[in-house]
Enzyme design. Structure first.
Site, PDB file in Angstrom:
ATOM      1  N   CYS A 109       0.820  -1.232   0.000  1.00 30.71           N
ATOM      2  CA  CYS A 109       0.000   0.000   0.000  1.00 30.71           C
ATOM      3  C   CYS A 109       0.847   1.273   0.000  1.00 30.71           C
ATOM      4  O   CYS A 109       0.325   2.357  -0.244  1.00 30.71           O
ATOM      5  CB  CYS A 109      -0.957  -0.009   1.181  1.00 30.71           C
ATOM      6  SG  CYS A 109      -2.009  -1.458   1.204  1.00 30.71           S
TER       7      CYS A 109
ATOM      8  N   HIS B   9      -3.049   7.089   2.517  1.00 34.26           N
ATOM      9  CA  HIS B   9      -3.504   5.828   1.938  1.00 34.26           C
ATOM     10  C   HIS B   9      -4.931   5.559   2.421  1.00 34.26           C
ATOM     11  O   HIS B   9      -5.242   5.713   3.605  1.00 34.26           O
ATOM     12  CB  HIS B   9      -2.556   4.713   2.384  1.00 34.26           C
ATOM     13  CG  HIS B   9      -3.082   3.359   2.086  1.00 34.26           C
ATOM     14  ND1 HIS B   9      -3.579   3.026   0.843  1.00 34.26           N
ATOM     15  CD2 HIS B   9      -3.205   2.249   2.853  1.00 34.26           C
ATOM     16  CE1 HIS B   9      -3.975   1.771   0.877  1.00 34.26           C
ATOM     17  NE2 HIS B   9      -3.764   1.277   2.087  1.00 34.26           N
TER      18      HIS B   9
ATOM     19  N   ASN C  42     -10.104  -0.146  -0.053  1.00 37.18           N
ATOM     20  CA  ASN C  42      -8.651  -0.028  -0.040  1.00 37.18           C
ATOM     21  C   ASN C  42      -8.116  -0.641  -1.333  1.00 37.18           C
ATOM     22  O   ASN C  42      -8.198  -1.856  -1.523  1.00 37.18           O
ATOM     23  CB  ASN C  42      -8.118  -0.767   1.193  1.00 37.18           C
ATOM     24  CG  ASN C  42      -6.604  -0.733   1.300  1.00 37.18           C
ATOM     25  OD1 ASN C  42      -5.911  -0.322   0.373  1.00 37.18           O
ATOM     26  ND2 ASN C  42      -6.103  -1.184   2.424  1.00 37.18           N
TER      27      ASN C  42
HETATM   28  N1  ACO Z   1     -18.531  -8.286   9.467  1.00 42.78           N
HETATM   29  C1  ACO Z   1     -19.046  -8.505  10.674  1.00 42.78           C
HETATM   30  N2  ACO Z   1     -18.276  -8.794  11.743  1.00 42.78           N
HETATM   31  C2  ACO Z   1     -16.953  -8.832  11.552  1.00 42.78           C
HETATM   32  C3  ACO Z   1     -16.347  -8.614  10.301  1.00 42.78           C
HETATM   33  C4  ACO Z   1     -17.197  -8.333   9.227  1.00 42.78           C
HETATM   34  N3  ACO Z   1     -16.729  -8.104   7.989  1.00 42.78           N
HETATM   35  N4  ACO Z   1     -15.015  -8.739  10.436  1.00 42.78           N
HETATM   36  C5  ACO Z   1     -14.777  -9.024  11.731  1.00 42.78           C
HETATM   37  N5  ACO Z   1     -15.939  -9.088  12.395  1.00 42.78           N
HETATM   38  C6  ACO Z   1     -16.147  -9.370  13.818  1.00 42.78           C
HETATM   39  C7  ACO Z   1     -15.020 -10.187  14.409  1.00 42.78           C
HETATM   40  O1  ACO Z   1     -15.224 -11.558  14.166  1.00 42.78           O
HETATM   41  C8  ACO Z   1     -15.143  -9.841  15.868  1.00 42.78           C
HETATM   42  O2  ACO Z   1     -16.181 -10.584  16.416  1.00 42.78           O
HETATM   43  P1  ACO Z   1     -16.054 -11.167  17.922  1.00 42.78           P
HETATM   44  O3  ACO Z   1     -15.930  -9.952  18.789  1.00 42.78           O
HETATM   45  O4  ACO Z   1     -17.313 -11.912  18.072  1.00 42.78           O
HETATM   46  O5  ACO Z   1     -14.827 -12.005  17.901  1.00 42.78           O
HETATM   47  C9  ACO Z   1     -15.571  -8.375  15.837  1.00 42.78           C
HETATM   48  O6  ACO Z   1     -16.114  -8.142  14.531  1.00 42.78           O
HETATM   49  C10 ACO Z   1     -14.431  -7.410  16.081  1.00 42.78           C
HETATM   50  O7  ACO Z   1     -13.319  -7.813  15.265  1.00 42.78           O
HETATM   51  P2  ACO Z   1     -11.988  -7.027  15.277  1.00 42.78           P
HETATM   52  O8  ACO Z   1     -11.016  -7.640  14.323  1.00 42.78           O
HETATM   53  O9  ACO Z   1     -11.551  -6.820  16.695  1.00 42.78           O
HETATM   54  O10 ACO Z   1     -12.507  -5.658  14.686  1.00 42.78           O
HETATM   55  P3  ACO Z   1     -11.823  -4.265  14.684  1.00 42.78           P
HETATM   56  O11 ACO Z   1     -12.597  -3.281  15.423  1.00 42.78           O
HETATM   57  O12 ACO Z   1     -10.351  -4.365  14.978  1.00 42.78           O
HETATM   58  O13 ACO Z   1     -11.968  -3.880  13.165  1.00 42.78           O
HETATM   59  C11 ACO Z   1     -10.580  -3.757  11.207  1.00 42.78           C
HETATM   60  C12 ACO Z   1     -11.330  -4.674  12.162  1.00 42.78           C
HETATM   61  C13 ACO Z   1     -11.584  -2.884  10.498  1.00 42.78           C
HETATM   62  C14 ACO Z   1      -9.816  -4.589  10.184  1.00 42.78           C
HETATM   63  C15 ACO Z   1      -9.610  -2.902  12.051  1.00 42.78           C
HETATM   64  O14 ACO Z   1      -8.767  -3.708  12.820  1.00 42.78           O
HETATM   65  C16 ACO Z   1      -8.800  -1.999  11.236  1.00 42.78           C
HETATM   66  O15 ACO Z   1      -9.269  -1.010  10.765  1.00 42.78           O
HETATM   67  N6  ACO Z   1      -7.509  -2.308  11.077  1.00 42.78           N
HETATM   68  C17 ACO Z   1      -6.646  -1.540  10.242  1.00 42.78           C
HETATM   69  C18 ACO Z   1      -6.219  -2.428   9.200  1.00 42.78           C
HETATM   70  C19 ACO Z   1      -6.598  -1.960   7.844  1.00 42.78           C
HETATM   71  O16 ACO Z   1      -7.241  -0.981   7.585  1.00 42.78           O
HETATM   72  N7  ACO Z   1      -6.083  -2.739   6.957  1.00 42.78           N
HETATM   73  C20 ACO Z   1      -6.233  -2.472   5.613  1.00 42.78           C
HETATM   74  C21 ACO Z   1      -5.059  -3.028   4.926  1.00 42.78           C
HETATM   75  S1  ACO Z   1      -3.620  -2.490   5.623  1.00 42.78           S
HETATM   76  C22 ACO Z   1      -3.193  -1.169   4.864  1.00 42.78           C
HETATM   77  O17 ACO Z   1      -3.688  -0.866   3.817  1.00 42.78           O
HETATM   78  C23 ACO Z   1      -2.195  -0.364   5.581  1.00 42.78           C
END
Ligand code: ACO
Length: 329
Positions: free
Chosen positions: A123, A256, A286
């Site tokens: 990215c 990004h 993304n």
């Molecule tokens: N739909 C519904 N529920 C979901 C989904 C989904 N698509 N994905 C995960 N969940 C659930 C999980 O199973 C979990 O359930 P549980 O509590 O019963 O176990 C709950 O939602 C919370 O999951 P987390 O992974 O803790 O969710 P979080 O709040 O961390 O959000 C996310 C996840 C959006 C990926 C976040 O961590 C984030 O924004 N990370 C940054 C990473 C990113 O943006 N990466 C993109 C690529 S990297 C880059 O480009 C730099």
């Protein structure tokens, strides 16, 4: 160009292209539901800010997306493809193991002879590619460069993993950079920390005529989130300092486009009001290396970003890699 003056690089034109298949969160939720996987428009919007993304048709490659983006940037710059003497494509989803997507694009543009190569920094790829092109233009190794981010990320998504497949999309963005007496790119900075290779990776390869390892994207979302916010603030400040500028000198921030919460966190740390933040993640998802040039082109074409504005581009992604480019448009 006056050879007695210092040589800089400037953006001469921008372009972008999205494949026509727009997939909303609700469309995606329906597709996942067919495999018994639950997600929702509400969850995706609340955690990421994404409402829709575009997916390329199965036969469409990164160079196919790069071609119309490149042509649009050339047209905006008022140049013919034959005037380009450097092509750099940032991609993690190349058409082939080799040759490079840049060489395939060169062929599709109907030109030959100029240097053409890919940059792989996930990215952060576009920021890496702009930095390399800027250095080559400043050194005199090139005069007019096509710098492109192009991705078909949908190819490496595991549609059985709801924690990752809802985040990404396909597309391409392009910039023509040209040599100039007047500063355009003011400062750049790149970083990587290979200790974090595992938090965002596609640990697969082609060997012995088969795909080995795991050919789908794997991510520790919270690990990425924590690292991203910290490094984006630090690199932005460092680039501002190199250019002799302050937070308040930034007219537009284009981070990004991974997640609205990371982007808002970065703007807040730089004390920028949210209306200075260019946001396309809602409509594009993304798109990895394509996200920054797609957002830049959208903002230029909508008339938000104007000639003379100071723009901060910031990339962060797998590797772990990050970097920033400060430029006057
Ligand atoms: N739909 C519904 N529920 C979901 C989904 C989904 N698509 N994905 C995960 N969940 C659930 C999980 O199973 C979990 O359930 P549980 O509590 O019963 O176990 C709950 O939602 C919370 O999951 P987390 O992974 O803790 O969710 P979080 O709040 O961390 O959000 C996310 C996840 C959006 C990926 C976040 O961590 C984030 O924004 N990370 C940054 C990473 C990113 O943006 N990466 C993109 C690529 S990297 C880059 O480009 C730099």
């Amino acid at each position: 160009m006056n050879s007695a003056l210092p040589r800089y690089s400037r953006v001469l034109g921008t372009g972008s292209y999205l494949p026509p298949n727009r997939v909303t969160n609700t469309d995606l939720a329906q597709r996942l539901a067919a495999d018994g996987i639950e997600t929702s428009d509400e969850w995706i919007i609340e955690r990421t800010g994404i409402r829709a993304r575009h997916f390329a048709a199965p036969e469409v490659t990164s160079s196919d997306l790069a071609l119309p983006a490149a042509k649009a940037a050339l047209e905006a710059a008022g140049l013919q493809a034959g005037e380009i003497d450097l092509i750099i494509v940032a991609t993690s989803t190349p058409d082939m193991v080799f040759p490079s997507t840049a060489c395939l694009l060169q062929q599709k543009l109907g030109i030959a002879g100029c240097a053409a190569f890919d940059v792989q920094a996930v990215c952060s790829g576009f920021v890496y590619a702009m930095t390399v092109a800027d250095s080559m233009i400043k050194s005199g190794a090139a005069s007019k460069a096509l710098v492109i981010g192009a991705e078909v990320f949908s190819r490496i998504l595991d549609f059985k993993d709801r924690t990752t497949c809802v985040l990404f999309g396909d597309g391409a963005g392009a910039v023509v950079l040209g040599a100039s007496d007047k500063p355009g790119i003011l400062a750049t900075e790149l970083h990587a920390d290979g200790r974090h290779v595992d938090i965002l990776c596609v640990p697969g390869q082609v060997a012995g005529g088969a795909v080995t390892g795991h050919p789908f994207l794997k991510m520790d979302g919270q690990g990425v989130f924590k690292l991203a916010v910290g490094v984006l603030e630090k690199v932005a400040r460092s680039v501002l300092e190199k250019a002799g500028k302050q937070d308040g000198d930034i007219d537009w921030l284009i981070p990004h486009q991974a997640n609205i919460r990371i982007m808002q966190g970065t703007a807040k740390k730089l004390k920028l009001p949210m209306d200075k933040l260019i946001v396309t993640v809602d409509e594009h998802g993304n798109t990895s290396a394509a996200s920054i040039p797609l957002a830049l082109d959208a903002a230029v074409r909508s008339g938000k970003i104007k000639a003379g504005d100071t723009v901060m581009l910031e990339g962060v992604g797998g590797g772990f890699t990050w970097g920033a480019v400060l430029l006057d448009l």
